[in-house]
Scaffold this motif. Structure first.
Motif, PDB file in Angstrom:
ATOM      1  N   LEU B  56      -9.562  -1.359  15.789  1.00  0.00           N
ATOM      2  CA  LEU B  56      -8.330  -0.814  16.093  1.00  0.00           C
ATOM      3  C   LEU B  56      -8.569   0.081  17.504  1.00  0.00           C
ATOM      4  O   LEU B  56      -8.044  -0.175  18.339  1.00  0.00           O
ATOM      5  N   PHE B  57      -9.104   1.055  17.244  1.00  0.00           N
ATOM      6  CA  PHE B  57      -9.248   2.383  18.047  1.00  0.00           C
ATOM      7  C   PHE B  57     -10.187   1.769  19.287  1.00  0.00           C
ATOM      8  O   PHE B  57      -9.561   1.747  20.639  1.00  0.00           O
ATOM      9  N   GLU B  58     -11.286   1.011  19.047  1.00  0.00           N
ATOM     10  CA  GLU B  58     -12.106   0.250  20.430  1.00  0.00           C
ATOM     11  C   GLU B  58     -11.079  -0.485  21.287  1.00  0.00           C
ATOM     12  O   GLU B  58     -11.173  -0.391  22.495  1.00  0.00           O
ATOM     13  N   PRO B  59     -10.752  -1.690  20.298  1.00  0.00           N
ATOM     14  CA  PRO B  59      -9.923  -2.483  21.267  1.00  0.00           C
ATOM     15  C   PRO B  59      -8.574  -1.998  21.766  1.00  0.00           C
ATOM     16  O   PRO B  59      -8.254  -2.186  23.002  1.00  0.00           O
ATOM     17  N   LEU B  60      -7.956  -0.876  21.206  1.00  0.00           N
ATOM     18  CA  LEU B  60      -6.817  -0.385  21.967  1.00  0.00           C
ATOM     19  C   LEU B  60      -7.323   0.613  23.008  1.00  0.00           C
ATOM     20  O   LEU B  60      -6.730   0.534  24.075  1.00  0.00           O
ATOM     21  N   SER B  61      -8.332   1.282  23.127  1.00  0.00           N
ATOM     22  CA  SER B  61      -8.767   2.092  24.027  1.00  0.00           C
ATOM     23  C   SER B  61      -9.368   1.252  25.192  1.00  0.00           C
ATOM     24  O   SER B  61      -9.638   1.520  26.348  1.00  0.00           O
ATOM     25  N   ALA B  62      -9.833  -0.091  24.780  1.00  0.00           N
ATOM     26  CA  ALA B  62     -10.230  -0.996  26.084  1.00  0.00           C
ATOM     27  C   ALA B  62      -9.094  -2.031  26.482  1.00  0.00           C
ATOM     28  O   ALA B  62      -9.199  -2.583  27.192  1.00  0.00           O
ATOM     29  N   GLY B  63      -7.699  -1.306  26.205  1.00  0.00           N
ATOM     30  CA  GLY B  63      -6.474  -2.010  26.956  1.00  0.00           C
ATOM     31  C   GLY B  63      -6.117  -3.315  26.165  1.00  0.00           C
ATOM     32  O   GLY B  63      -5.392  -3.879  26.677  1.00  0.00           O
ATOM     33  N   GLN B  64      -6.609  -3.664  24.928  1.00  0.00           N
ATOM     34  CA  GLN B  64      -6.058  -4.747  24.356  1.00  0.00           C
ATOM     35  C   GLN B  64      -4.833  -4.266  23.324  1.00  0.00           C
ATOM     36  O   GLN B  64      -4.828  -3.912  22.158  1.00  0.00           O
ATOM     37  N   PHE B  65      -3.590  -4.407  23.997  1.00  0.00           N
ATOM     38  CA  PHE B  65      -2.298  -3.765  23.344  1.00  0.00           C
ATOM     39  C   PHE B  65      -1.939  -4.561  22.181  1.00  0.00           C
ATOM     40  O   PHE B  65      -0.998  -4.141  21.559  1.00  0.00           O
ATOM     41  N   LEU B  66      -2.573  -5.789  22.093  1.00  0.00           N
ATOM     42  CA  LEU B  66      -1.971  -6.636  20.955  1.00  0.00           C
ATOM     43  C   LEU B  66      -2.398  -5.754  19.750  1.00  0.00           C
ATOM     44  O   LEU B  66      -1.591  -6.042  18.640  1.00  0.00           O
ATOM     45  N   TYR B  67      -3.298  -5.000  19.550  1.00  0.00           N
ATOM     46  CA  TYR B  67      -3.670  -4.450  18.156  1.00  0.00           C
ATOM     47  C   TYR B  67      -2.733  -3.255  18.012  1.00  0.00           C
ATOM     48  O   TYR B  67      -2.970  -2.282  16.942  1.00  0.00           O
ATOM     49  N   VAL B  68      -1.756  -3.021  18.737  1.00  0.00           N
ATOM     50  CA  VAL B  68      -0.614  -2.352  18.422  1.00  0.00           C
ATOM     51  C   VAL B  68      -0.007  -2.764  17.321  1.00  0.00           C
ATOM     52  O   VAL B  68       0.635  -1.939  16.327  1.00  0.00           O
ATOM     53  N   VAL B  69       0.074  -3.991  16.924  1.00  0.00           N
ATOM     54  CA  VAL B  69       0.717  -4.575  15.907  1.00  0.00           C
ATOM     55  C   VAL B  69       0.330  -4.157  14.669  1.00  0.00           C
ATOM     56  O   VAL B  69       0.882  -3.536  13.787  1.00  0.00           O
ATOM     57  N   PRO B  70      -1.298  -4.281  14.430  1.00  0.00           N
ATOM     58  CA  PRO B  70      -1.935  -3.841  13.036  1.00  0.00           C
ATOM     59  C   PRO B  70      -1.464  -2.234  12.976  1.00  0.00           C
ATOM     60  O   PRO B  70      -1.472  -1.708  11.830  1.00  0.00           O
ATOM     61  N   LEU B  71      -1.383  -1.560  14.085  1.00  0.00           N
ATOM     62  CA  LEU B  71      -1.193  -0.286  13.772  1.00  0.00           C
ATOM     63  C   LEU B  71       0.177   0.170  13.321  1.00  0.00           C
ATOM     64  O   LEU B  71       0.373   0.902  12.544  1.00  0.00           O
ATOM     65  N   LEU B  72       0.925  -0.355  14.197  1.00  0.00           N
ATOM     66  CA  LEU B  72       2.345  -0.410  13.687  1.00  0.00           C
ATOM     67  C   LEU B  72       2.692  -0.765  12.097  1.00  0.00           C
ATOM     68  O   LEU B  72       3.119  -0.214  11.438  1.00  0.00           O
ATOM     69  N   LEU B  73       2.073  -1.942  11.740  1.00  0.00           N
ATOM     70  CA  LEU B  73       2.081  -2.597  10.185  1.00  0.00           C
ATOM     71  C   LEU B  73       1.479  -1.502   9.333  1.00  0.00           C
ATOM     72  O   LEU B  73       1.991  -1.316   8.306  1.00  0.00           O
ATOM     73  N   GLY B  74       0.398  -0.965   9.731  1.00  0.00           N
ATOM     74  CA  GLY B  74      -0.413   0.046   8.854  1.00  0.00           C
ATOM     75  C   GLY B  74       0.531   1.265   8.807  1.00  0.00           C
ATOM     76  O   GLY B  74       0.493   1.982   7.591  1.00  0.00           O
ATOM     77  N   LEU B  75       1.141   1.644   9.797  1.00  0.00           N
ATOM     78  CA  LEU B  75       1.936   2.839   9.675  1.00  0.00           C
ATOM     79  C   LEU B  75       3.071   2.860   8.771  1.00  0.00           C
ATOM     80  O   LEU B  75       3.856   3.626   8.279  1.00  0.00           O
ATOM     81  N   LEU B  76       3.702   1.371   8.738  1.00  0.00           N
ATOM     82  CA  LEU B  76       4.713   1.132   7.736  1.00  0.00           C
ATOM     83  C   LEU B  76       4.413   1.473   6.352  1.00  0.00           C
ATOM     84  O   LEU B  76       5.187   1.623   5.436  1.00  0.00           O
ATOM     85  N   TYR B  77       3.256   1.614   5.946  1.00  0.00           N
ATOM     86  CA  TYR B  77       2.738   2.023   4.513  1.00  0.00           C
ATOM     87  C   TYR B  77       3.120   3.425   4.192  1.00  0.00           C
ATOM     88  O   TYR B  77       3.755   3.275   2.999  1.00  0.00           O
ATOM     89  N   PHE B  78       3.398   4.047   5.109  1.00  0.00           N
ATOM     90  CA  PHE B  78       3.790   5.508   4.873  1.00  0.00           C
ATOM     91  C   PHE B  78       5.200   5.725   4.864  1.00  0.00           C
ATOM     92  O   PHE B  78       5.734   6.639   4.483  1.00  0.00           O
ATOM     93  N   THR B  79       6.067   4.606   5.228  1.00  0.00           N
ATOM     94  CA  THR B  79       7.558   4.636   4.950  1.00  0.00           C
ATOM     95  C   THR B  79       7.756   4.758   3.523  1.00  0.00           C
ATOM     96  O   THR B  79       8.830   4.879   3.282  1.00  0.00           O
ATOM     97  N   ARG B  80       6.683   4.571   2.656  1.00  0.00           N
ATOM     98  CA  ARG B  80       7.089   4.565   1.480  1.00  0.00           C
ATOM     99  C   ARG B  80       7.522   5.967   0.742  1.00  0.00           C
ATOM    100  O   ARG B  80       8.118   6.183  -0.250  1.00  0.00           O
ATOM    101  N   PHE B  81       7.175   6.846   1.438  1.00  0.00           N
ATOM    102  CA  PHE B  81       7.438   8.347   1.208  1.00  0.00           C
ATOM    103  C   PHE B  81       8.792   8.867   1.725  1.00  0.00           C
ATOM    104  O   PHE B  81       9.134  10.095   1.632  1.00  0.00           O
ATOM    105  N   ILE B  82       9.406   7.660   2.577  1.00  0.00           N
ATOM    106  CA  ILE B  82      10.863   8.215   3.014  1.00  0.00           C
ATOM    107  C   ILE B  82      11.676   7.300   2.405  1.00  0.00           C
ATOM    108  O   ILE B  82      11.932   5.925   2.563  1.00  0.00           O
ATOM    109  N   PRO B  83      12.642   7.787   1.259  1.00  0.00           N
ATOM    110  CA  PRO B  83      13.051   7.026   0.503  1.00  0.00           C
ATOM    111  C   PRO B  83      14.259   6.029   1.131  1.00  0.00           C
ATOM    112  O   PRO B  83      14.546   4.944   0.707  1.00  0.00           O
ATOM    113  N   ARG B  84      14.868   6.380   2.184  1.00  0.00           N
ATOM    114  CA  ARG B  84      16.012   5.554   2.857  1.00  0.00           C
ATOM    115  C   ARG B  84      15.278   4.258   3.591  1.00  0.00           C
ATOM    116  O   ARG B  84      16.040   3.253   3.573  1.00  0.00           O
ATOM    117  N   ILE B  85      14.129   4.272   4.071  1.00  0.00           N
ATOM    118  CA  ILE B  85      13.373   3.119   4.552  1.00  0.00           C
ATOM    119  C   ILE B  85      12.223   2.750   3.983  1.00  0.00           C
ATOM    120  O   ILE B  85      11.409   2.096   4.459  1.00  0.00           O
TER     121      ILE B  85
END
Lengths: 207, 206
Positions: B56-85
């Motif tokens: 994740l972090f090495e490809p992102l820092s090398a400019g491979q912005f396709l890896y934003v997708v797993p980052l966003l998907l991973g962050l979605l795990y934390f929406t579990r703590f926000i009841p509305r979403i």
């Protein structure tokens, strides 16, 4: 939307991975490799969530001074210390992180599993009774395998270890293979049910 | 006796866990909770160095912005703590489950169905060694009877009943052998720990 979108993503991913398996083209393999990396990242995020839950559980125990709360401090301190050491000084083979793994984690884990030897033997002593032909077969085959894999076995009879090996590679293999085939068919059916949206328990909740 | 503090730590922790054989006690609880904590710390570091950093972090820092997708998907795990979403947590779960299910169908079929059937089928070549040929026939009968035992769409009567009875015998031998093998694996771990205490720690054996 709340259920359809995740189900659609699950369906598309499942279908794509099945199709990808049958296309051994470099582009297909590269795609599979990228998706695999994404999955590793997602699993790491899931671990963060799990660690968060662990911290919350033990933090709550300490805050409310529940039973055995001082041990929760041991858990949290062990986790924070190990993580800080590994993240600060790295994981090289001569690092402090590896030393802790070898001298703290390995002895604790190894001894816990070693304890099972005693509990399995004592449970077997209480539960194993040759009441029927099937129970007798189970008892005899366990006994032969245990004795056969001990150096003591060949003193009882020189062909004892070979007999234990035969049990492992012929009748045991036959039953394990039958069970494995059943499990494989069951798993394939379950995977298909998940992809097609018939099995939806993973969605959880009501809405 | 060893003068190495690491050996002493390992030995004391081993004894703490073994103390459970007497009864549940504070030393065992300490060792148990320490194990949980250290194991979690171990996996945090392991996933950082082997999963997040290289994937994740090495490809992102090398400019491979396709890896934003797993980052966003991973962050979605934390929406579990926000009841509305909180329903958004289903997206990364669906992605992972779909991937696993799709991957497992051909994998199971290849490794656990075709390969196992390939190993079970008896051909004239199997009898190049008569004894091995006989063993192969026993395995074939065992696999068929085990599968028949788990076939519940018809009542186990007549030929099906006899085959099913033979199947349960194979299964019992298999369970017994697996049990014996597992006990021996645990006993070898026990021997390993005793050897550690008597050897590197106390210096009583080489």
């Amino acid at each position: 939307m709340k259920r359809r979108l995740p189900l659609a993503i699950c369906f598309i991913m499942g279908l794509v991975m099945i199709v990808q398996f049958f296309i051994p083209h470099p582009t297909s393999l590269a795609f599979s490799s990228v998706i695999y990396k994404w999955i590793i990242v997602l699993m790491a995020f899931a671990l963060v969530l799990a660690i968060g839950n662990l911290i919350r559980h033990h933090g709550e125990k300490i805050r409310r001074r529940k039973e055995d709360w001082p041990y929760s401090i041991v858990t949290l301190a062990g986790m924070v210390a190990m993580a800080a050491i590994g993240l600060t000084w790295g994981i090289a083979s001569d690092s402090l992180y590896q030393k802790i793994f070898l001298n703290v984690m390995a002895p604790l884990g190894g001894t816990m599993f070693a304890l099972l030897a005693y509990y399995m033997a004592s449970a077997a002593y209480r539960a194993f009774r040759a009441r029927s032909l099937e129970a007798t077969l189970l008892l005899v085959s366990a006994f032969i395998v245990m004795i056969g894999f001990m150096p003591f076995g060949q003193y009882l009879h020189p062909r004892f270890p070979a007999f234990a090996e035969w049990i492992m590679t012929v009748p045991n293999m036959a039953s394990q293979r039958g069970i494995l085939l059943g499990v494989a068919f069951g798993s394939i059916a379950t995977a298909l049910k998940i992809i097609l949206g018939i099995e939806r328990s993973w969605l959880g909740g009501k809405d | 006796m060893s003068g190495d503090p690491w050996i002493w730590i390992g030995a004391v922790l081993t004894l703490m866990i073994f103390s459970f054989l007497y009864k549940d006690n504070p030393f065992y609880k300490f060792g148990e909770h320490l194990f949980v904590g250290v194991a979690n710390g171990y996996y945090i570091v392991y996933y950082w160095h082997n999963a997040l950093k290289p994937n994740l972090f090495e490809p992102l820092s090398a400019g491979q912005f396709l890896y934003v997708v797993p980052l966003l998907l991973g962050l979605l795990y934390f929406t579990r703590f926000i009841p509305r979403i909180s329903w958004l947590v289903r997206i990364p779960i669906g992605f992972t489950i779909g991937w696993g299910a799709g991957l497992s169908i051909p994998a199971y079929f290849q490794a656990d169905v075709l390969r196992q059937l390939e190993g079970t089928v008896v051909t004239p070549a199997t009898f190049s060694n008569t004894l091995h040929g006989i063993y192969a026939v026993i395995i074939l009968i065992g696999v068929a009877c085990t599968l028949i035992y788990f076939y519940f769409s018809r009542e186990h009567k007549g030929v099906l009943g006899s085959a099913s009875k033979l199947g349960i015998m194979f299964i019992m031998i298999g369970f017994g052998a697996s049990f014996g093998y597992t006990v021996m694996a645990r006993v070898s771990l026990l021997i390993g720990r005793i050897q550690f205490l008597l050897g590197p720690w106390l210096g009583l054996i080489d």
